[in-house]
Design a protein around this motif. Structure first.
Motif, PDB file in Angstrom:
ATOM      1  N   GLU A 521       0.831  -1.209   0.000  1.00  0.00           N
ATOM      2  CA  GLU A 521       0.000   0.000   0.000  1.00  0.00           C
ATOM      3  C   GLU A 521       0.866   1.259   0.000  1.00  0.00           C
ATOM      4  O   GLU A 521       0.620   2.196  -0.785  1.00  0.00           O
ATOM      5  CB  GLU A 521      -0.932   0.004   1.207  1.00  0.00           C
ATOM      6  N   SER A 522       1.883   1.289   0.843  1.00  0.00           N
ATOM      7  CA  SER A 522       2.747   2.483   0.903  1.00  0.00           C
ATOM      8  C   SER A 522       3.559   2.625  -0.373  1.00  0.00           C
ATOM      9  O   SER A 522       3.801   3.739  -0.850  1.00  0.00           O
ATOM     10  CB  SER A 522       3.665   2.406   2.120  1.00  0.00           C
ATOM     11  N   ALA A 525       1.210   4.001  -3.005  1.00  0.00           N
ATOM     12  CA  ALA A 525       0.889   5.398  -2.709  1.00  0.00           C
ATOM     13  C   ALA A 525       2.009   6.340  -3.150  1.00  0.00           C
ATOM     14  O   ALA A 525       1.759   7.524  -3.418  1.00  0.00           O
ATOM     15  CB  ALA A 525       0.612   5.572  -1.224  1.00  0.00           C
ATOM     16  N   ALA A 531      -3.409   9.771  -6.833  1.00  0.00           N
ATOM     17  CA  ALA A 531      -3.985  10.782  -5.944  1.00  0.00           C
ATOM     18  C   ALA A 531      -4.391  10.192  -4.604  1.00  0.00           C
ATOM     19  O   ALA A 531      -4.242  10.843  -3.563  1.00  0.00           O
ATOM     20  CB  ALA A 531      -5.190  11.447  -6.600  1.00  0.00           C
ATOM     21  N   SER A 532      -4.935   8.976  -4.602  1.00  0.00           N
ATOM     22  CA  SER A 532      -5.332   8.351  -3.339  1.00  0.00           C
ATOM     23  C   SER A 532      -5.347   6.838  -3.490  1.00  0.00           C
ATOM     24  O   SER A 532      -5.558   6.314  -4.590  1.00  0.00           O
ATOM     25  CB  SER A 532      -6.713   8.859  -2.897  1.00  0.00           C
ATOM     26  N   VAL A 533      -5.112   6.153  -2.351  1.00  0.00           N
ATOM     27  CA  VAL A 533      -5.121   4.694  -2.290  1.00  0.00           C
ATOM     28  C   VAL A 533      -6.017   4.293  -1.130  1.00  0.00           C
ATOM     29  O   VAL A 533      -5.876   4.801  -0.016  1.00  0.00           O
ATOM     30  CB  VAL A 533      -3.710   4.115  -2.091  1.00  0.00           C
ATOM     31  N   VAL A 534      -6.945   3.376  -1.383  1.00  0.00           N
ATOM     32  CA  VAL A 534      -7.883   2.925  -0.346  1.00  0.00           C
ATOM     33  C   VAL A 534      -7.807   1.401  -0.237  1.00  0.00           C
ATOM     34  O   VAL A 534      -8.022   0.703  -1.234  1.00  0.00           O
ATOM     35  CB  VAL A 534      -9.329   3.349  -0.686  1.00  0.00           C
ATOM     36  N   GLN A 560     -14.587   6.156   2.147  1.00  0.00           N
ATOM     37  CA  GLN A 560     -13.631   5.630   1.174  1.00  0.00           C
ATOM     38  C   GLN A 560     -14.108   5.872  -0.257  1.00  0.00           C
ATOM     39  O   GLN A 560     -13.305   6.183  -1.139  1.00  0.00           O
ATOM     40  CB  GLN A 560     -13.420   4.135   1.419  1.00  0.00           C
ATOM     41  N   ARG A 563     -13.268   9.207  -1.495  1.00  0.00           N
ATOM     42  CA  ARG A 563     -11.834   9.416  -1.734  1.00  0.00           C
ATOM     43  C   ARG A 563     -11.342   8.790  -3.028  1.00  0.00           C
ATOM     44  O   ARG A 563     -10.414   9.299  -3.654  1.00  0.00           O
ATOM     45  CB  ARG A 563     -11.029   8.845  -0.566  1.00  0.00           C
ATOM     46  N   VAL A 564     -11.983   7.679  -3.440  1.00  0.00           N
ATOM     47  CA  VAL A 564     -11.382   6.922  -4.538  1.00  0.00           C
ATOM     48  C   VAL A 564     -12.251   6.836  -5.787  1.00  0.00           C
ATOM     49  O   VAL A 564     -11.723   6.696  -6.898  1.00  0.00           O
ATOM     50  CB  VAL A 564     -11.018   5.502  -4.048  1.00  0.00           C
ATOM     51  N   LEU A 636      -7.363   2.511  -6.412  1.00  0.00           N
ATOM     52  CA  LEU A 636      -6.508   3.662  -6.692  1.00  0.00           C
ATOM     53  C   LEU A 636      -7.251   4.699  -7.525  1.00  0.00           C
ATOM     54  O   LEU A 636      -8.044   4.348  -8.400  1.00  0.00           O
ATOM     55  CB  LEU A 636      -5.238   3.239  -7.438  1.00  0.00           C
ATOM     56  N   LYS A 637      -6.955   5.960  -7.271  1.00  0.00           N
ATOM     57  CA  LYS A 637      -7.503   7.062  -8.052  1.00  0.00           C
ATOM     58  C   LYS A 637      -6.351   7.850  -8.667  1.00  0.00           C
ATOM     59  O   LYS A 637      -5.394   8.200  -7.977  1.00  0.00           O
ATOM     60  CB  LYS A 637      -8.352   7.979  -7.163  1.00  0.00           C
TER      61      LYS A 637
END
Length: 812
Positions: A521-522, A525, A531-534, A560, A563-564, A636-637
């Motif tokens: 995940e990191s 990211a 832009a964002s990871v959920v 969430q 955000r995505v 992911l976005k």
């Protein structure tokens, strides 16, 4: 009188240049719009249907059974029958892994719609070529080795070439390769399953695609579904972003608006010119010319000017469109000039010119010669004429507005456009009546400039007909620009919303294991452009009624989702399912899933989220179904200006070491479709530039004619002590004042017409309308209108100021 018409053109060519210029501009706008939109539509169709661009007819299986290629090849009228084989296989490369769509290469090179960018064509059972985007996303090059996983076995193939599929707008949005049929057979665990369900046909000489389509569809058994490549292209255009109908409608609206602008500009300019010549016409009446003779002379002049201006306008429009095609990178091969529409434009230009000449000529014939010879006769309007004008204008405004509203209500853009055109004509007719009231509202600003400002305001109030004629050009230009701006902005917003709703998830990394690799995940990211990871939890469920089914079920919270996902929501109690499963279901229908023997029933959501065959529910419901569900996926976005291919190229090395990780998502396809739609909006803005030019030249044209008409009046002011600088200032302030009024009127009605067009267009396409007011653009239009007024007044003001009072007061 025909000789008189020729002599007038020879003696005063400059007098008719204004009308000819108006015709050239109007007809040029109409023809360039038609040519450019035809060329763009041809390019767009070629882009979305590139895969069938080299064939005449595509035959699909209508009953789910493989097609018999020999049967189709033996039909009369068939020159070539080429089978289409497709297989999907899991693969791994040097730094990537995923699912590859492999298609056979046509044996006949004429049927290959893609070109070889580097390397060679594949030969044999262990060679492939990949497209440019697939190579970029997976870090492949000529010589790279792909390892395919076929159940428990592996198969190696070498990348021997890279092909360019950019002819298609969406072909390279997923990983694709092309190979010989022998490789496709080896990629299947059951080689007998690799059979053609699609066959491409080339028609023999003397046979049209439509005839060949009819021949195939007439075969017994209803096994074959044949369509022409052209019809497939049209279907794909209509499905583009779920709003393709809007695209065609907007292009039609451009052509219609172009014709309306052309008609109004020509009619307005010709009205001013013939009004200016009333004294000359009256003099001809005094020396013996009859009314019908003068009318025939004027109409003969209008006919000759109309023919010259229309032909020149079409030629100029074609030239401008050719330049625009090159600048917009539409492609010279897509440049399309259709003779019939061009001939119609020429005929309409001539007819509009003749019609525009009828009214002023008829009015001049009704004025007694002695009355017409009075210097101020053209400024005096009888009360009956005002009543007639207001009645006609009111009826047009109310009737057109009713028709416009009806078109919006019935979701019929054709009716709405007709109502909008009638309403616009009504506004222009009534402008002469309401203009003095509007000028009084803004008149205080002009009076602040002293004597020139007071004279500028007084000129507009004293002769509202002349002021309205000058305003009309800019009202038309500003109204057209704002209408197109609002319609284009609304179309962009609507298309974006449609694409975002149908393809809301950019990218998804999922696993069949209980847990994702630590640190993934990191690492994701930190990828450039994310832009964002959920992290999303998941479990396995059955679909009720299918006891052996096994579906992935994801649970995601509302926070969430915000955000995505690009659009949409998923409320508790609803479930999002794959498009293929919910195709025959309506939002709100019950959907039941089973886990550990427990049945859970949800309402079907209109939202489609994933594209990997999984279901999605709100995290509140997931807690009831499987409270211990582990993180099974990363959603992911993309960032606003990110390149999907670059992002995937960075992510692939991160997931390549883990065989259980899969990459999916619709961000690449959505970005490709947005590029196509973005190009369409760019086309719209390019057409706006043409409207701006017409607005500037139009107001300059009419202002110049009004200055010529007022030559004696300006000379009298000079004789009474007005200096050259003050005269120029007066004309500039008058132009600015009229430009402000025209800009306000044009913006108000342009916004209303733009909203109406968007509402009718989206309603006709069965989409929810999106209304956007581009305030920044409107501000630019307003300032630009004022600058246009100033620029348009420069040459007429210089001409008026140069003339001496004695020369100007002399009778001509």
């Amino acid at each position: 009188m025909l000789k008189s018409a020729f002599s007038q053109l020879k003696a005063h060519p400059g007098r008719f240049a204004a009308v000819c210029l108006a015709i050239v501009l109007g007809v040029g706008f109409a023809s360039s719009t038609l040519v450019f939109t035809s060329s763009f539509e041809k390019a767009l169709t070629a882009s979305v249907s590139a895969e069938v661009s080299k064939v005449d007819v595509v035959v699909d299986s209508n009953d789910g059974e493989p097609l018999k290629v020999d049967t189709l090849a033996a039909l009369p009228g068939v020159a070539v029958a080429d089978q289409v084989l497709t297989n999907y296989a899991e693969f791994s490369g040097p730094t990537s892994r995923g699912l590859l769509k492999v298609t056979n290469i046509p044996q006949d090179p004429k049927l290959r719609w893609y070109t070889l960018a580097s390397g060679t064509w594949p030969v044999g059972k262990d060679q492939v070529v990949v497209d440019v985007s697939t190579a970029k996303r997976n870090n492949l090059q000529v010589g790279s080795t792909l390892t395919f996983l076929i159940e428990r076995n592996t198969l190696a193939a070498t990348v021997v070439g890279i092909v360019d599929t950019k002819a298609s707008a969406v072909a390279d949005t997923s990983d694709s390769a092309f190979a010989e049929p022998t490789l496709l057979t080896r990629l299947s665990s059951n080689p007998g399953d690799v059979k053609p369900f699609t066959v491409n046909l080339l028609a023999a000489q003397g046979t049209t695609p439509d005839e060949l389509t009819a021949t195939v569809n007439a075969l017994p058994g209803d096994r074959y579904l044949a369509r022409t490549a052209e019809s497939i292209g049209q279907e794909r255009i209509e499905k583009l972003g779920n709003g393709g109908d809007v695209i065609g409608i907007i292009l039609l609206a451009f052509a219609t608006l172009a014709g309306l602008v052309a008609a109004m500009v020509v009619a307005n300019t010709f009205t001013i010119l013939l009004t200016q010549r009333q004294r000359q016409i009256a003099l001809m009446r005094c020396i013996g010319a009859t009314g019908p003779q003068v009318r025939r002379s004027a109409l003969a002049e209008a006919l000759m000017i109309g023919v010259i201006g229309s032909v020149l306008g079409v030629l100029a429009g074609i030239g401008v469109a050719r330049i625009a095609v090159s600048v917009a990178d539409v492609g010279a091969e897509n440049f399309a000039v259709k003779p019939i529409p061009m001939a119609v434009v020429v005929v309409l230009g001539i007819l509009v010119t003749l019609i525009a000449a009828l009214g002023p000529t008829a009015r001049a014939m009704r004025i007694p010669p002695i009355a017409a010879l009075r210097p101020v006769a053209s400024a005096e309007q009888r009360r009956s004429a005002a009543i007639t004008r207001n009645t006609i204008g009111g009826l047009l405004f109310v009737g057109g507005g009713t028709l416009l509203g009806g078109g919006v209500y019935m979701n019929d853009l054709t009716i709405a456009m007709g109502g909008g055109a009638i309403t616009a004509v009504g506004v222009l007719v009534l402008l002469r009546t309401v203009l003095p009231w509007i000028l009084r509202l803004f008149g205080g600003l002009g009076r602040l400039a002293g004597t020139p400002g007071k004279l500028a305001v007084a000129n507009g109030l004293r002769n509202p007909g002349r002021a309205a004629a000058t305003c009309t050009a800019l009202v038309i230009g500003v109204g057209a620009i704002v209408t197109l701006q609002v319609a284009a902005a609304s179309a962009q917003a609507g298309a974006d919303a449609s694409l975002s709703f149908s393809r809301p998830l950019d990218l998804q990394i999922s696993t069949a294991q209980e847990d994702l690799p630590a640190g993934l995940e990191s690492a994701v990211a930190g990828v450039d452009g994310i832009a964002s990871v959920v992290p999303v939890v998941g479990t396995q469920v059955e679909l009720k009624g299918e006891p052996d089914s096994d579906y992935r079920l994801y649970g995601i919270s509302s926070e969430q989702i915000s955000r995505v996902l690009l659009a949409g929501t998923l409320d508790p109690g609803t479930i999002a399912v794959p498009g293929w499963l919910g195709g025959d279901m309506a939002p709100g229908d019950p959907v039941s899933i089973v886990r550990n023997g427990q049945t859970y029933t949800f309402k079907l959501s209109a939202q489609k989220i994933t594209d990997d065959g999984s279901f999605t529910v709100n995290s509140v419901d997931m807690a009831k179904i499987d409270a211990a569900a582990a993180v099974r996926s990363l959603w992911l976005k993309f960032g606003a200006d990110a390149s999907p291919n670059d992002i995937i190229a960075q992510i692939n090395p991160l997931i390549a070491p883990y065989p259980d990780l899969q990459l999916s998502g619709s961000g690449t396809e959505r970005a490709a479709l947005e590029d196509v739609l973005g190009t369409l909006i760019t086309v719209a803005l390019a057409l706006l530039a043409v409207a701006v030019i017409i607005a500037i030249v139009g107001i300059g044209n009419t202002l110049g004619l009004s200055v010529v008409e007022r030559t004696r009046e300006s000379a009298l002011l000079r004789a009474l002590g007005l200096r050259r600088g003050q005269l120029r200032q007066m004309l500039a302030l008058e132009a600015i004042l009229l430009a402000v009024v025209a800009a306000v009127v044009g913006i108000v009605f342009g916004v209303l017409f733009g909203f109406a067009a968007a509402a009718a267009a989206f309603g006709e396409a069965s989409r929810d309308a999106a209304f956007v007011v581009p305030w920044g653009d409107l501000g630019i239009v307003f300032v630009g209108a004022i600058l246009a007024g100033v620029l348009a007044s420069i040459l007429p003001a210089r001409r008026a100021a140069r003339a001496t009072p004695v020369e100007a007061l002399a009778e001509v």
